[in-house]
Design a protein around this motif. Sequence first.
Motif, mmCIF file in Angstrom:
data_model
loop_
_atom_site.group_PDB
_atom_site.id
_atom_site.type_symbol
_atom_site.label_atom_id
_atom_site.label_comp_id
_atom_site.label_asym_id
_atom_site.label_seq_id
_atom_site.Cartn_x
_atom_site.Cartn_y
_atom_site.Cartn_z
ATOM 1 N N PRO A 423 -4.154 5.779 -4.563
ATOM 2 C CA PRO A 423 -4.566 6.122 -3.190
ATOM 3 C C PRO A 423 -5.817 5.383 -2.732
ATOM 4 C CG PRO A 423 -3.940 8.100 -4.395
ATOM 5 C CD PRO A 423 -3.988 6.986 -5.393
ATOM 6 N N LEU A 424 -6.727 5.107 -3.676
ATOM 7 C CA LEU A 424 -7.936 4.369 -3.312
ATOM 8 C C LEU A 424 -7.595 2.954 -2.867
ATOM 9 C CD1 LEU A 424 -11.004 4.069 -3.185
ATOM 10 C CD2 LEU A 424 -10.989 3.509 -5.623
ATOM 11 N N ILE A 425 -6.699 2.292 -3.600
ATOM 12 C CA ILE A 425 -6.286 0.936 -3.224
ATOM 13 C C ILE A 425 -5.572 0.961 -1.877
ATOM 14 C CG2 ILE A 425 -4.799 -1.005 -3.868
ATOM 15 C CD1 ILE A 425 -7.302 -0.806 -5.522
ATOM 16 N N ARG A 426 -4.717 1.939 -1.647
ATOM 17 C CA ARG A 426 -4.005 2.013 -0.372
ATOM 18 C C ARG A 426 -4.964 2.274 0.779
ATOM 19 N NH1 ARG A 426 -0.247 5.002 -3.687
ATOM 20 N NH2 ARG A 426 1.524 3.660 -4.177
ATOM 21 N N THR A 427 -6.014 3.031 0.510
ATOM 22 C CA THR A 427 -7.003 3.293 1.551
ATOM 23 C C THR A 427 -7.812 2.038 1.861
ATOM 24 O OG1 THR A 427 -7.168 5.607 0.849
ATOM 25 C CG2 THR A 427 -8.968 4.729 2.176
ATOM 26 N N ILE A 428 -8.196 1.295 0.831
ATOM 27 C CA ILE A 428 -8.995 0.083 1.043
ATOM 28 C C ILE A 428 -8.229 -0.943 1.858
ATOM 29 C CG2 ILE A 428 -10.064 -1.882 -0.138
ATOM 30 C CD1 ILE A 428 -10.752 0.004 -2.432
ATOM 31 N N PHE A 429 -6.947 -1.119 1.562
ATOM 32 C CA PHE A 429 -6.144 -2.156 2.212
ATOM 33 C C PHE A 429 -5.205 -1.594 3.287
ATOM 34 C CE2 PHE A 429 -7.286 -4.014 -1.881
ATOM 35 C CZ PHE A 429 -7.696 -5.278 -1.504
ATOM 36 N N PHE A 430 -5.380 -0.320 3.663
ATOM 37 C CA PHE A 430 -4.588 0.311 4.735
ATOM 38 C C PHE A 430 -3.086 0.180 4.470
ATOM 39 C CE2 PHE A 430 -8.594 -1.205 6.579
ATOM 40 C CZ PHE A 430 -9.103 -0.013 7.078
ATOM 41 N N LEU A 431 -2.688 0.435 3.243
ATOM 42 C CA LEU A 431 -1.279 0.388 2.895
ATOM 43 C C LEU A 431 -0.610 1.717 3.247
ATOM 44 C CD1 LEU A 431 -1.452 -1.298 -0.629
ATOM 45 C CD2 LEU A 431 -1.063 -2.383 1.574
ATOM 46 N N PRO A 432 0.694 1.706 3.529
ATOM 47 C CA PRO A 432 1.380 2.964 3.846
ATOM 48 C C PRO A 432 1.423 3.889 2.637
ATOM 49 C CG PRO A 432 2.963 1.172 3.626
ATOM 50 C CD PRO A 432 1.605 0.541 3.615
ATOM 51 N N LYS A 433 1.319 5.178 2.912
ATOM 52 C CA LYS A 433 1.355 6.168 1.836
ATOM 53 C C LYS A 433 2.781 6.342 1.316
ATOM 54 C CE LYS A 433 -2.610 8.975 3.282
ATOM 55 N NZ LYS A 433 -3.115 8.032 4.294
ATOM 56 N N THR A 434 2.874 6.719 0.068
ATOM 57 C CA THR A 434 4.179 7.003 -0.521
ATOM 58 C C THR A 434 4.662 8.376 -0.057
ATOM 59 O OG1 THR A 434 3.204 8.009 -2.497
ATOM 60 C CG2 THR A 434 3.580 5.629 -2.539
ATOM 61 N N ASP A 435 5.943 8.631 -0.294
ATOM 62 C CA ASP A 435 6.501 9.933 0.089
ATOM 63 C C ASP A 435 5.815 11.067 -0.660
ATOM 64 O OD1 ASP A 435 8.253 8.663 1.784
ATOM 65 O OD2 ASP A 435 9.865 8.540 0.289
#
Length: 453
Positions: A423-435
């Motif tokens: 989740p930290l990586i997805r937050t840094i790079f604004f990636l879509p969240k998983t289901d």
Amino acid sequence: MSDDGRGITPGASEPTRGLPPEQLPTVSGPLTGTSDASASPGPDGGVAPPPRQNVVIKEMLRSNWVTTILAIVVAMVVGGILMALTDEDVRAASVYFFARPGDTFVAVWNSVYGGYEALFRGAIYNPRAPDFLTQIRPLTNTLGFAAPLIAAGLGVALAFRVGLFNIGGRGQILIACAVAALVTFNLDLPMFIHLPLTLAAGIAGGAIWGGIVGVLKARTGAHEVILTIMLNYVAFYLVAWMVRTPGILQRPAGDQPISAPTPETAQFPALIGDRFPLLDWGFVIVIGATVFVWWLVERSSLGFRLRAVGENPHAARAAGISVQRMYIYAMLFAGGLAGLAGMNQIQGSVTTGFDGYIDAGIGFDAITVALLGRSRAWGVFAAGLLFGALKAGSFTMQASQGIPVDIVLVVQSLIVLFIAAPPLIRTIFFLPKTDAEKAAKARAKVAKKAVAA
């Protein structure tokens, strides 16, 4: 008022003026919060699905591979910052930063670029070498360092897939080396018999040491973490006693706590020549082990049962799978793979004799490799290559740039830190969240509303 025959009321600027709200067309666009694709009707009158390419891109951005690559990138960036902070030229230029800021930026660039360029030269390709064979020698060093990491990482990853946390790689490596030395070092055999016999003895020794954990886990319910930690200590002190006791493993006619050297007929031959001593046939055997683990876990019926136990042991037991037997099998395979890592040490890298430190931290680094590889066979293989490159390149970084080897260890630790926090990586790079993350967020919202009510 009357219309002009075209359905437009005179004086009205648009054909829709005067219509009731339910007859107005749907408005979409970036300012309304709805996209054209989601607002346009589908063939059955419902909402049209999003374009196929959008779905593919979204799934790619959600994938573990993207998260892993970005975690490595972030770790490298943080590592570059640490290189700059520890560089003497950067510190000297920062003293007069406000007077001449360009000097500081140049010093930072030289530090970071010089460090990673030295890492590349030491791990992949050295363009400064006089001939091609010397230029590619760093790559062979990387493969040589990676071989035991991959083997031990496969053992940890296989145990992970069964729900077991095997941190006993160190003990399994030590016992594998001791068993191989006790059984085969005193034999005088031709290479085609001596080499595979030594390899088999080491793998069997590691499997037995891992199997002890599996049996105790299955029969008594003891936690495998405690068991493997304690057996690591047992293995270390047992091997340390063996190598300083004459007549057991201590080198004949010697008084140092070290074993006899590995017989030449039991050593892995060089794979592509004597100019590349770290790359031997042990790496080929590790590739074979990777293929075997992939087939075992992903394609075999035993692998299906192992994975079922790892997903839910209670459901697996209800389906008729012997959970205890799967624990024993998993630890036998994990210990055997760690034993293969030990054989890569004493039959390849360290043939002059070994002591209680022959594992060289591989048993614990294997946990990192397994985590980075997401406990998948080929993911572990790629992670082992990465860590082998970091290890091979760290020596050049220290020799040519004066960068401490500890910086490379920090980069490795940061990679694991970011891998463990998707989740930290997805937050840094604004990636879509998983289901799963969306579901967890929805549950948290419901719980919060329930508490507020």
